[in-house]
Scaffold this motif. Structure first.
Motif, PDB file in Angstrom:
ATOM      1  N   ARG A 343       0.810  -1.219   0.000  1.00 38.20           N
ATOM      2  CA  ARG A 343       0.000   0.000   0.000  1.00 38.20           C
ATOM      3  C   ARG A 343       0.845   1.272   0.000  1.00 38.20           C
ATOM      4  NH1 ARG A 343      -5.411  -0.257   0.539  1.00 38.20           N
ATOM      5  NH2 ARG A 343      -6.319  -2.242   1.174  1.00 38.20           N
ATOM      6  N   GLY A 344       2.040   1.222  -0.500  1.00 44.54           N
ATOM      7  CA  GLY A 344       2.788   2.457  -0.629  1.00 44.54           C
ATOM      8  C   GLY A 344       3.710   2.755   0.533  1.00 44.54           C
ATOM      9  N   ASP A 384     -10.338  -1.444   7.084  1.00 46.48           N
ATOM     10  CA  ASP A 384      -9.616  -0.393   6.377  1.00 46.48           C
ATOM     11  C   ASP A 384      -9.499   0.840   7.263  1.00 46.48           C
ATOM     12  OD1 ASP A 384      -9.137  -1.719   3.936  1.00 46.48           O
ATOM     13  OD2 ASP A 384     -11.205  -1.352   3.298  1.00 46.48           O
ATOM     14  N   ILE A 386      -8.855   4.721   6.959  1.00 41.35           N
ATOM     15  CA  ILE A 386      -8.952   5.717   5.884  1.00 41.35           C
ATOM     16  C   ILE A 386      -8.762   7.112   6.467  1.00 41.35           C
ATOM     17  CG2 ILE A 386     -10.441   6.659   4.073  1.00 41.35           C
ATOM     18  CD1 ILE A 386     -11.905   3.942   4.105  1.00 41.35           C
ATOM     19  N   ARG A 387      -7.967   7.915   5.761  1.00 45.04           N
ATOM     20  CA  ARG A 387      -7.790   9.315   6.137  1.00 45.04           C
ATOM     21  C   ARG A 387      -7.739  10.156   4.882  1.00 45.04           C
ATOM     22  NH1 ARG A 387      -3.099  11.752  10.119  1.00 45.04           N
ATOM     23  NH2 ARG A 387      -3.754  13.926  10.009  1.00 45.04           N
ATOM     24  N   ASP A 388      -8.507  11.266   4.883  1.00 47.70           N
ATOM     25  CA  ASP A 388      -8.596  12.156   3.718  1.00 47.70           C
ATOM     26  C   ASP A 388      -8.983  11.386   2.457  1.00 47.70           C
ATOM     27  OD1 ASP A 388      -7.834  14.271   5.355  1.00 47.70           O
ATOM     28  OD2 ASP A 388      -5.693  13.975   4.931  1.00 47.70           O
ATOM     29  N   GLY A 389      -9.874  10.406   2.644  1.00 48.19           N
ATOM     30  CA  GLY A 389     -10.390   9.648   1.521  1.00 48.19           C
ATOM     31  C   GLY A 389      -9.463   8.583   0.981  1.00 48.19           C
ATOM     32  N   LYS A 390      -8.317   8.366   1.634  1.00 50.96           N
ATOM     33  CA  LYS A 390      -7.348   7.393   1.144  1.00 50.96           C
ATOM     34  C   LYS A 390      -7.088   6.319   2.200  1.00 50.96           C
ATOM     35  CE  LYS A 390      -2.622   6.976  -0.662  1.00 50.96           C
ATOM     36  NZ  LYS A 390      -1.363   7.710  -0.974  1.00 50.96           N
ATOM     37  N   THR A 391      -7.115   5.050   1.773  1.00 47.97           N
ATOM     38  CA  THR A 391      -6.804   3.946   2.687  1.00 47.97           C
ATOM     39  C   THR A 391      -5.295   3.859   2.860  1.00 47.97           C
ATOM     40  OG1 THR A 391      -8.760   2.693   1.980  1.00 47.97           O
ATOM     41  CG2 THR A 391      -7.019   1.475   3.118  1.00 47.97           C
ATOM     42  N   LEU A 392      -4.831   4.192   4.075  1.00 48.99           N
ATOM     43  CA  LEU A 392      -3.387   4.186   4.334  1.00 48.99           C
ATOM     44  C   LEU A 392      -2.864   2.794   4.676  1.00 48.99           C
ATOM     45  CD1 LEU A 392      -2.903   7.493   6.361  1.00 48.99           C
ATOM     46  CD2 LEU A 392      -2.724   7.103   3.900  1.00 48.99           C
ATOM     47  N   ASN A 394      -4.404  -1.423   6.308  1.00 53.88           N
ATOM     48  CA  ASN A 394      -5.564  -2.247   6.655  1.00 53.88           C
ATOM     49  C   ASN A 394      -5.158  -3.362   7.613  1.00 53.88           C
ATOM     50  OD1 ASN A 394      -4.216  -3.645   4.332  1.00 53.88           O
ATOM     51  ND2 ASN A 394      -5.814  -5.159   4.768  1.00 53.88           N
TER      52      ASN A 394
END
Length: 657
Positions: A343-344, A384, A386-392, A394
């Motif tokens: 996930r980045g 999940d 989620i922050r600011d619409g993005k799943t950081l 899980n």
């Protein structure tokens, strides 16, 4: 023996000396041989041929009976002294009855822990107690007296009364060979001084001094002192003021806070945290906490007992309530780096509490939603974050309904390698000041940079506790012209008072004199020494691409088997023996084992671990020592460089905790 009498005696093993000893002694008395064994029988004059012959016949009978009463594994101890029953008896006593206070303490502890179960008859207690009493009596030195017993009982009572938080001190004292009541008194006084709270700096630079007498029985929930209430706590007021001044950043990693959030958080730090359904860490030394980070909706903060997880941490004490309503305390709070799977980028999780007594790692979903503006969505088999619409990141929900974060903790082993001499001294297993300076000044490792030129302090408390006994082994020979494997020296150390979790009680050292490279193997029995030698020889000759020429030992029984002697002859290796009971002649190996024993003690003291972890400490110590300079090698090299033809790196070293 028809000896049905001898057949009734259970052969001596590692665990039955206390019962074997009186049985074999009774048999020797019945045959008129006991005085020969205990050394009280007077030797006849040499000119009385008949009496000399009769005396020697008794010696042979006594030695034969003793040898026949041993298991095969025990006969290694009497090799070289098979004809002398008095020496056999003394050797077996030395091996099985190490007469040190620590051994007697363990026996006393076992004695006072005897309990009768509901299914047992009361009379079964009698042989149990008798056997332990006999063992205690056998562990006492010959000059033991009632006065010494009183002091010893006082010593044992003091150690027994200490809580679990003093386990490191108890372990260190029990490893001392000459443990005394005065030594315990001194250790307790030093420990009391060490545990006194140090002064905290105030805003004007002055120090706050803790009063020696409590004002009342009221206890502060913030700093845990009893001389003031929570409302009066100056540390709490200063903490709130400092937190209120903190400025937030517009770009926040997961878990960071703004100034207003910091002020709000400061107001809640005096309250108890909740650990949800978590329990206390097990007291079993063989039990370890999992590396899984469990998502817990009942936990009010992220928590872990793993100190090595933290990228940064500061002291922070707050009460934490467990599932059974018991209270434990955090010791720090800091930042942990988590790498989500697929996930980045790595996510920085802040405000993680360090709780050494916790039994699991807790990740607080509640904390993220209430304080860090996260949304948590739970679906089948997955959670999940989620922050600011993005799943950081899980979490995966397992069949047991336990949710674990999906990813890995980024252990901070490759942070900046800038350290000062004090930290480097601790990371290098408390090496001497001279060796530390040689390591730094001659640049014997790569990528090492000190951020301070301050010298190492002359006094290190851990070194004092771990290196109280040092005996000189003078080195007079010149080995500068040797090449690898021209001369290998060896020595066995043990038995250790406490075995490792794997059952090891000895270690054997092989030291290549040319490179000063240490190689250590662990042994359950001394009889395994020959097998370890063959394994070392195979590795060393393959690594150095040379044949071993000379092997030196102290003529201990573990080196004197016919099989080993024949093996060395077949491979063209010359043997060198030192005179028995003269360790100075094998000074290099003896000194190395002495140094390693002291280093292991230092590491256990600093890590506050029980003696059963000596194996793990020794493995680390050997790894470290091979990468450090020694006085006997040229200034610009180390054993590792001579053995592997490249400079070592020690930037990954950390203090062994």
């Amino acid at each position: 023996m028809s000896d049905s009498t001898l057949s009734n005696i259970t052969p001596l093993s590692d665990h039955n000396f206390s019962t074997w000893k009186p049985e074999i002694a009774a048999l020797l008395r019945a045959k008129g041989l006991w005085r020969i064994v205990n050394g009280t029988a007077a030797s006849p004059k040499a000119d009385d041929v008949d009496k000399v012959a009769a005396y020697q016949e008794k010696q042979d009978k006594a030695a034969g009976l003793l040898a026949l009463s041993l298991s095969s594994a025990q006969r290694i101890h009497i090799q070289g002294i098979e004809d002398d029953p008095a020496k056999i008896w003394k050797k077996l006593e030395d091996v099985h009855m190490e007469k040190i206070a620590g051994s007697r303490f363990n026996a006393y502890d076992e004695l006072f822990s005897v309990r009768l179960s509901d299914s047992e008859a009361p009379t079964t207690l009698i042989p149990k107690v008798d056997e332990i009493i006999k063992r205690i009596q056998g562990l006492r030195p010959s000059d033991f007296s009632v006065e010494k017993l009183d002091k010893e009982l006082a010593t044992m009572t003091l150690l027994k009364a200490l809580p679990d938080s003093y386990n490191h001190l108890v372990s260190t004292l029990l490893m001392q060979k000459d443990l005394s009541l005065d030594m315990v008194h001194s250790a307790l006084k030093r420990e009391e001084i060490n545990r006194k709270p140090r002064a905290s700096p105030s805003s004007d630079g002055s120090a706050l001094k803790a009063t020696a007498i409590a004002k009342s029985s009221t206890k502060c929930d913030f700093c845990d002192y009893t001389n003031h209430t929570t409302a009066e706590c100056r540390s709490l007021k200063r903490y709130k003021a400092e937190k209120a001044k903190a400025k937030g950043s517009s770009a926040q990693p997961a878990g960071t806070a703004t100034a207003s959030q910091a002020q709000a958080q400061a107001q809640t730090d005096t309250k108890s945290e909740s650990a949800g359904h978590a329990s206390l860490r097990s007291s079993d030394v063989n039990w370890t906490v999992s590396n899984d980070w469990i998502v817990d909706t009942g936990a009010t903060s992220h928590m872990t007992p793993h100190k090595h997880w933290f990228a940064s941490m500061q002291a922070h004490r707050v009460p934490i309530q467990l599932a059974d309503k018991s209270i434990i305390y955090s010791e720090g709070k800091g930042e942990v780096h988590f790498a989500p799977k697929g996930r980045g980028p790595v996510v920085a999780i802040t405000d993680v509490l360090y709780v050494p007594q916790l039994g699991s790692n807790l990740f607080s979903a509640l904390h993220l939603t209430e304080h860090r503006q996260f949304r948590v969505i739970i679906s089948k088999g997955n959670i999940d974050f989620i922050r600011d619409g993005k799943t950081l990141f899980n979490a995966v929900v397992e069949e047991s309904n336990v949710a674990k974060l999906d990813g890995l903790i980024q252990i901070q082993t490759a942070l900046a390698s800038t350290v000062d001499r004090t930290l480097l001294h601790r990371r290098c297993a408390h090496i001497s000041k001279e060796r530390l300076e040689k390591l730094v000044k001659n640049k014997l490792t790569v990528n090492l940079k000190l951020d301070s030129e301050a010298p190492l302090a002359d006094l290190c408390e851990t070194c004092i506790m771990g290196k109280q006994h040092r005996f000189p082994f003078p080195e007079t020979s010149d080995y500068s012209d040797l090449k690898p494997l021209d001369l290998v020296v060896s020595d066995v150390h043990g038995p250790l008072p406490v075995s490792t979790a794997q059952g090891y009680r000895y270690w054997i050292l092989f030291l290549d004199v040319a490179s000063r490279l240490y190689v250590v193997y662990y042994l359950r029995e001394k009889s395994q020494a020959f097998a370890c030698f063959k394994e070392f020889k195979a590795w060393a000759e393959n690594h150095f691409e040379r044949k071993m020429k000379v092997f030196r030992d102290d003529k201990g029984g573990e080196y004197m088997s016919n099989d080993m002697d024949q093996y060395l002859k077949e491979h063209g290796i010359r043997r060198e023996h030192t005179v028995r009971a003269t360790p100075q002649q094998n000074g290099m190996a003896e000194r190395a084992n002495c140094t390693m024993a002291e280093g292991v003690t230092c590491m256990l003291v600093e890590a506050k671990l029980p003696p059963s972890f000596w194996g793990e400490a020794l493995s680390t110590l050997v790894y470290v020592r091979n990468r450090l300079p020694t006085a006997s090698l040229p200034n610009h090299t180390t054993p590792y460089e001579l053995a592997y033809k490249k400079k070592p790196s020690i930037v990954h070293f950390r203090v062994w905790l």
